[in-house]
Structure formats: structure tokens, C-alpha cells
Design a protein around this motif. Sequence first.
Motif, PDB file in Angstrom:
ATOM      1  N   LEU A   1       0.683  -0.981  -0.012  1.00 31.45           N
ATOM      2  CA  LEU A   1      -0.220   0.309   0.080  1.00 31.45           C
ATOM      3  C   LEU A   1       1.217   1.378   0.048  1.00 31.45           C
ATOM      4  CD1 LEU A   1      -2.461  -1.058   2.654  1.00 31.45           C
ATOM      5  CD2 LEU A   1      -3.598  -0.544  -0.273  1.00 31.45           C
ATOM      6  N   ASN A   2       1.921   1.215   0.758  1.00 33.58           N
ATOM      7  CA  ASN A   2       3.151   2.642   0.562  1.00 33.58           C
ATOM      8  C   ASN A   2       3.474   2.501  -0.326  1.00 33.58           C
ATOM      9  OD1 ASN A   2       4.498   4.443   2.250  1.00 33.58           O
ATOM     10  ND2 ASN A   2       5.943   3.005   1.694  1.00 33.58           N
ATOM     11  N   LYS A   3       4.163   1.417  -0.946  1.00 35.94           N
ATOM     12  CA  LYS A   3       4.684   1.572  -2.339  1.00 35.94           C
ATOM     13  C   LYS A   3       3.576   2.183  -3.323  1.00 35.94           C
ATOM     14  CE  LYS A   3       8.375  -1.599  -2.532  1.00 35.94           C
ATOM     15  NZ  LYS A   3       8.809  -1.696  -1.438  1.00 35.94           N
ATOM     16  N   ALA A   4       1.960   1.674  -3.514  1.00 37.20           N
ATOM     17  CA  ALA A   4       1.282   2.135  -3.937  1.00 37.20           C
ATOM     18  C   ALA A   4       0.597   3.629  -4.088  1.00 37.20           C
ATOM     19  CB  ALA A   4      -0.516   1.593  -4.398  1.00 37.20           C
ATOM     20  N   GLY A   5       0.942   4.402  -3.130  1.00 36.93           N
ATOM     21  CA  GLY A   5       1.327   5.812  -2.546  1.00 36.93           C
ATOM     22  C   GLY A   5       0.201   6.618  -1.750  1.00 36.93           C
ATOM     23  N   HIS A   6       0.198   4.978  -0.800  1.00 39.55           N
ATOM     24  CA  HIS A   6      -1.122   5.755   0.289  1.00 39.55           C
ATOM     25  C   HIS A   6      -0.182   5.859   1.743  1.00 39.55           C
ATOM     26  CE1 HIS A   6      -4.441   4.390  -2.470  1.00 39.55           C
ATOM     27  NE2 HIS A   6      -3.323   3.073  -2.707  1.00 39.55           N
ATOM     28  N   THR A   7      -0.870   6.883   2.398  1.00 40.53           N
ATOM     29  CA  THR A   7      -0.037   6.661   3.600  1.00 40.53           C
ATOM     30  C   THR A   7      -0.227   5.728   4.902  1.00 40.53           C
ATOM     31  OG1 THR A   7       0.281   8.938   3.313  1.00 40.53           O
ATOM     32  CG2 THR A   7       0.107   8.356   5.649  1.00 40.53           C
ATOM     33  N   VAL A   8       0.344   5.116   4.760  1.00 38.73           N
ATOM     34  CA  VAL A   8       0.250   4.164   6.306  1.00 38.73           C
ATOM     35  C   VAL A   8       1.096   3.737   7.629  1.00 38.73           C
ATOM     36  CG1 VAL A   8       0.451   1.328   5.387  1.00 38.73           C
ATOM     37  CG2 VAL A   8       0.517   2.071   3.575  1.00 38.73           C
ATOM     38  N   THR A   9       0.238   3.755   8.251  1.00 34.31           N
ATOM     39  CA  THR A   9       0.303   3.353   9.748  1.00 34.31           C
ATOM     40  C   THR A   9      -0.032   2.840  10.096  1.00 34.31           C
ATOM     41  OG1 THR A   9      -0.078   5.980   9.872  1.00 34.31           O
ATOM     42  CG2 THR A   9      -0.440   4.182  12.460  1.00 34.31           C
ATOM     43  N   VAL A  10       0.848   1.492  10.538  1.00 33.65           N
ATOM     44  CA  VAL A  10       0.745   0.445  11.295  1.00 33.65           C
ATOM     45  C   VAL A  10       0.531   0.162  13.133  1.00 33.65           C
ATOM     46  CG1 VAL A  10       1.737  -2.283  11.026  1.00 33.65           C
ATOM     47  CG2 VAL A  10       2.262  -0.591   9.418  1.00 33.65           C
ATOM     48  N   TYR A  11      -0.108  -0.126  12.971  1.00 33.11           N
ATOM     49  CA  TYR A  11      -0.806  -0.519  14.644  1.00 33.11           C
ATOM     50  C   TYR A  11      -0.286  -1.924  15.523  1.00 33.11           C
ATOM     51  CZ  TYR A  11      -3.312   4.199  14.578  1.00 33.11           C
ATOM     52  OH  TYR A  11      -3.003   5.474  14.078  1.00 33.11           O
ATOM     53  N   GLU A  12       0.994  -1.828  16.509  1.00 36.54           N
ATOM     54  CA  GLU A  12       0.633  -3.089  16.517  1.00 36.54           C
ATOM     55  C   GLU A  12       0.976  -3.141  18.554  1.00 36.54           C
ATOM     56  OE1 GLU A  12       1.953  -6.360  18.088  1.00 36.54           O
ATOM     57  OE2 GLU A  12       1.983  -6.607  15.736  1.00 36.54           O
ATOM     58  N   LYS A  13       0.996  -4.182  18.892  1.00 30.87           N
ATOM     59  CA  LYS A  13       0.323  -3.888  20.499  1.00 30.87           C
ATOM     60  C   LYS A  13       1.448  -4.224  21.101  1.00 30.87           C
ATOM     61  CE  LYS A  13      -1.409  -9.018  21.060  1.00 30.87           C
ATOM     62  NZ  LYS A  13      -1.524  -9.073  19.161  1.00 30.87           N
ATOM     63  N   ASN A  14       2.387  -4.700  20.140  1.00 36.74           N
ATOM     64  CA  ASN A  14       3.626  -4.880  21.819  1.00 36.74           C
ATOM     65  C   ASN A  14       4.669  -4.252  21.514  1.00 36.74           C
ATOM     66  OD1 ASN A  14       3.263  -8.168  22.805  1.00 36.74           O
ATOM     67  ND2 ASN A  14       3.313  -8.133  19.645  1.00 36.74           N
TER      68      ASN A  14
ATOM     69  N   LYS B   1      -3.835  -5.298  -2.533  1.00 37.84           N
ATOM     70  CA  LYS B   1      -4.725  -4.972  -4.210  1.00 37.84           C
ATOM     71  C   LYS B   1      -6.078  -4.614  -4.316  1.00 37.84           C
ATOM     72  CE  LYS B   1      -5.061  -6.900  -8.661  1.00 37.84           C
ATOM     73  NZ  LYS B   1      -6.393  -7.032  -8.918  1.00 37.84           N
ATOM     74  N   PHE B   2      -6.703  -5.136  -3.298  1.00 37.27           N
ATOM     75  CA  PHE B   2      -8.282  -5.040  -3.035  1.00 37.27           C
ATOM     76  C   PHE B   2      -8.205  -3.605  -2.559  1.00 37.27           C
ATOM     77  CE2 PHE B   2      -9.113 -10.102  -3.591  1.00 37.27           C
ATOM     78  CZ  PHE B   2      -9.330  -9.876  -4.891  1.00 37.27           C
ATOM     79  N   ILE B   3      -7.710  -3.113  -1.463  1.00 37.77           N
ATOM     80  CA  ILE B   3      -7.807  -1.978  -0.702  1.00 37.77           C
ATOM     81  C   ILE B   3      -7.204  -0.423  -1.581  1.00 37.77           C
ATOM     82  CG2 ILE B   3      -6.777  -0.503   1.006  1.00 37.77           C
ATOM     83  CD1 ILE B   3      -6.885  -2.743   2.889  1.00 37.77           C
ATOM     84  N   ASN B   4      -6.319  -1.446  -2.338  1.00 38.24           N
ATOM     85  CA  ASN B   4      -5.518   0.099  -3.164  1.00 38.24           C
ATOM     86  C   ASN B   4      -7.152   0.049  -4.779  1.00 38.24           C
ATOM     87  OD1 ASN B   4      -4.085   1.833  -4.718  1.00 38.24           O
ATOM     88  ND2 ASN B   4      -3.548  -0.264  -6.388  1.00 38.24           N
ATOM     89  N   ASP B   5      -7.645  -0.718  -4.753  1.00 37.87           N
ATOM     90  CA  ASP B   5      -8.898  -0.267  -6.104  1.00 37.87           C
ATOM     91  C   ASP B   5      -9.647   0.045  -5.075  1.00 37.87           C
ATOM     92  OD1 ASP B   5      -7.228  -2.129  -7.979  1.00 37.87           O
ATOM     93  OD2 ASP B   5      -8.034  -4.089  -7.310  1.00 37.87           O
TER      94      ASP B   5
END
Length: 476
Positions: free
Chosen positions: A163-176, A467-471
Motif C-alpha cells: 500500500l505504501n508503494k502504491a502511494g498511500h499513507t500507511v500507519t501500522v498499529y502493533e500492540k507489542n 491490491k483490493f484496498i488499492n482498488d
Amino acid sequence: MGNPKAFLTIERKEAGYRPVEERKYDFSEVEQTLNTTDRMAQASRCMDCGVPFCHWACPLGNLNPEWQDMAYKGKWREAAYTLLSTNNFPEFTGRICPALCEKACVLGHSCGQSVTCRENEVAIIERAFSEGYIEPHIPAKRTGKKVAVIGSGPSGLAAADCLNKAGHTVTVYEKNESAGGLLRFGIPDFKLSKKVIDRRLDVMKAEGVTFQTGVMAGKDISADALLSEYDAVCLCMGAEQPRDLPVEGRNLKGVHFALELLQQQNRVNAGVTVADTDRITAKGKRVIVIGGGDTGSDCVGTAIRQGAVSVLQIEIMPMPPKDFNPATPWPMWPNILRTSSSHKEGCQRRWNLSTNKFIGDEAGNLKAVEIEEVEWKPAEGGGRPAMVKTGRTEVIEVELALLAMGFTQPKHPGLLDTLGVAYDQRGNVAVDSSQATSVAKVFAAGDVSTGASLVVRSIASGRRTAKFINDFLTLH
């Protein structure tokens, strides 16, 4: 094919493991590497089959024949880029994947010596890192769309990367406290050094992916906030509900889920201090591991390194055939006996055993386990065989029992229930053909939607869902 006769003249050669008497006293990676000449020779063994079953068997569709030939010819940069075109993280799969490609290899079917696909894969990507081919590539243009990825295991990392490579701004949330999910906290360091994970995370961060660690989605950031602040949400939390063993004595001190041991040991290796009262250790103890899969094997290796007096691994299912199983013919994944590096370090293995109860002392500490032999009777008209207890019981003295019987589903309380996503019959997050959940703009990838599976399948799911999210984002 640079050498069309190599598969006839060169035998399979594996790198092998460090000596047992050396490796069982530390948590460094156990697998060794071949020199460049031998590795290129192994790559030359690929026959470039008319129908490459290695490609068919791999969930990622890795282009094995292409990058094998490039490696043989010394075209390491081209090999790396071809490998990365289908697999975001070959440095992970090259270390821990069971290599579905190798079991489907036509050469393996012909002479029993398949191409060393997995080892060749990790050799290519390690060469790429060492020679500087792996550099951050920041997207030239941002779309203005924001995506939240919940969970930083293999599916979450793959989805975030795509998703980042597709140009979207991505934030990953991790509980650990650190990113990596199962890769970091579930897989022992002797199979996957955490430096390998950190190296890849550094690349992703430089490319623009933001990681918010120590943040429990649904608690530290609410479901409403996720839905209002982001244009899409991708659930990648895995299937973390372990299968329990509700028998007498389950609550005794000394009976633990496998991941309790594995996660804690990985944290200790990373420098985290654990109080003696909370420490789970096999040192000086007789250990039983209940469950015959990979997680059980990881417990075996960990217990041995902690200083166990003895380790017994039991499995309720029958012992698989050693070499060939007619029930799973080529090119299917063969259900045969597998012996891991941990098993070779000193472990007794037994099959057709059920656990009846745990036995404790006056202080509530585990001191023994009662097991019973079982038989598997064929079901009338086919179907799953029925388990029948034989009445032949045995009491084994142990001080530590590790439950490694797999995982049943994702944990529902928290974000999933708050979002109100629908579940399938097995308790996984239900998705449609585009990986969309029942909640608008919320998608799911990996084990949270399929149940516990392989790292390579999780990466493939993360890529597909991205891919589906990008679509979706393109249309909205």
C-alpha cells in the motif's frame, strides 16, 4: 537454462546446521550457508520445467526457474529484483518457509533430490542486502489516502509495504513493544534472527511507513477513531487464540501455552528483564511438549537451550510415513515424518497419545502427566477416522508442560467485537472475494481471516488484500 545438464551431473547439496554440541547452547541461527560457487551450482540444477510446479505450489507464485537461472549466471541483482517482484520478504521465507516449492519440484519427484529453492532464495536476498541492492524507494507521488494496518506480522507488513508503494499513507498499529508480530515473538531466534526483521523495518520506515508500537487498537485508539481518521482499515491481527487442553490439573503451576514460553524467551534474548517469579524456564526440569507441529518443535529447541533435563514431544495423531505417503502424492504437500533441527538436538518423540490429566504436588506444582494410548479407526463410508482410547495409560514425571496444539481463531474481544465484523463458522473474520469484511472500508488479511497458516500464505494474503484496498481507494 545456462547448464541444461546440471540436474543430471550435480547432486543436491544443503548448507546444513551448525554442530549440535555448539548450537544447543545459544540462540544464534542454526542454519549455515554455502560458498558462492556451491550456491551457483545448486541454482544450476533447476530444469526450467515446461510446467514449473514450484511456481504452482508457492502461494506467492515465486518465479523459481527465472531467478535460479540468474543466480547460476551470477546475475545477483536481477535475481533479487525478480524474487522481490512476487515476495516482499524473501529473507523471512528463505529462513522459515517449509518450502512448498521443493516438495512440488519435478526434479525431486524424478530422483528424490529437489532443487534447494529455499536456500537459494535466502542466498539471493542476503547477497542483495550485502551488496547494497536493497535501498529505500520512496513513492514519487502520494495519493492523499490514509490506511491503518492493525498488526505487524507477515500479512500486516506485506499489506503495508504494498500500500505504501502504491502511494498511500500507511500507519501500522502493533500492540507489542516492537513490530514483527509472530515473526518477532513467536519464532525462536535460532530460526530467525530479529536483526533480519529490524533490517527490513528500517527500509520500510525510510520509505514512509509509520509504525505505532505499544498501541492496542480498540483500546489505545478506538474503533471509531480508526474509521473516522482513515480511508481504509486492514485487519492483520492473526489467529492468536491457542487451543487449550481442559483436563484435570490444567491450572497447575508449570502448565503453559507454547507461546508463553516462546514470547518470553525472545524478549529475554532482546534484553528484557523478567522477574524470577514470572520466568518460564525448562532449566533442570523434565519437559513434555504436547503437539507435534512446528510450534512444538520450537518449544523443543527452546527447552533444550534453557537447560532441560529431558524433553518429550507427544502427538495425538499416528506417526506419519517416513518417505512417501500415498494419501498425499506429488505434487501435493506430502504428509510425512519431518525431523527438525531441534529434534536432532536431543528429544524423544511419541505418537498416538492423549493427555488425560496433569498431576500436582501439595504446593500446586506440576509433577507428572497421565497419558493414554489411542487408536484411530477408519470411519464407515470414508471421512475423518475416529479416535478410540485404549485404556493403556502411563504416568510420566515432568515439571514443565507446554501446550502446542495450534490456534483456533482470532481473539474476538476488543477491536473485532467493537467494530462488529461478522465471523465465519470457524470464528475467523468473514471476508468476501475482495477481502472486505461486513463493515464498510474494513478489510482483513492473513490468519485473522483464514485461521492459523504459514508465513508464506500470510504474505501472499497481505499482498492480495493490499491490491483490493488499492482498488477500493481508487474508486472512493
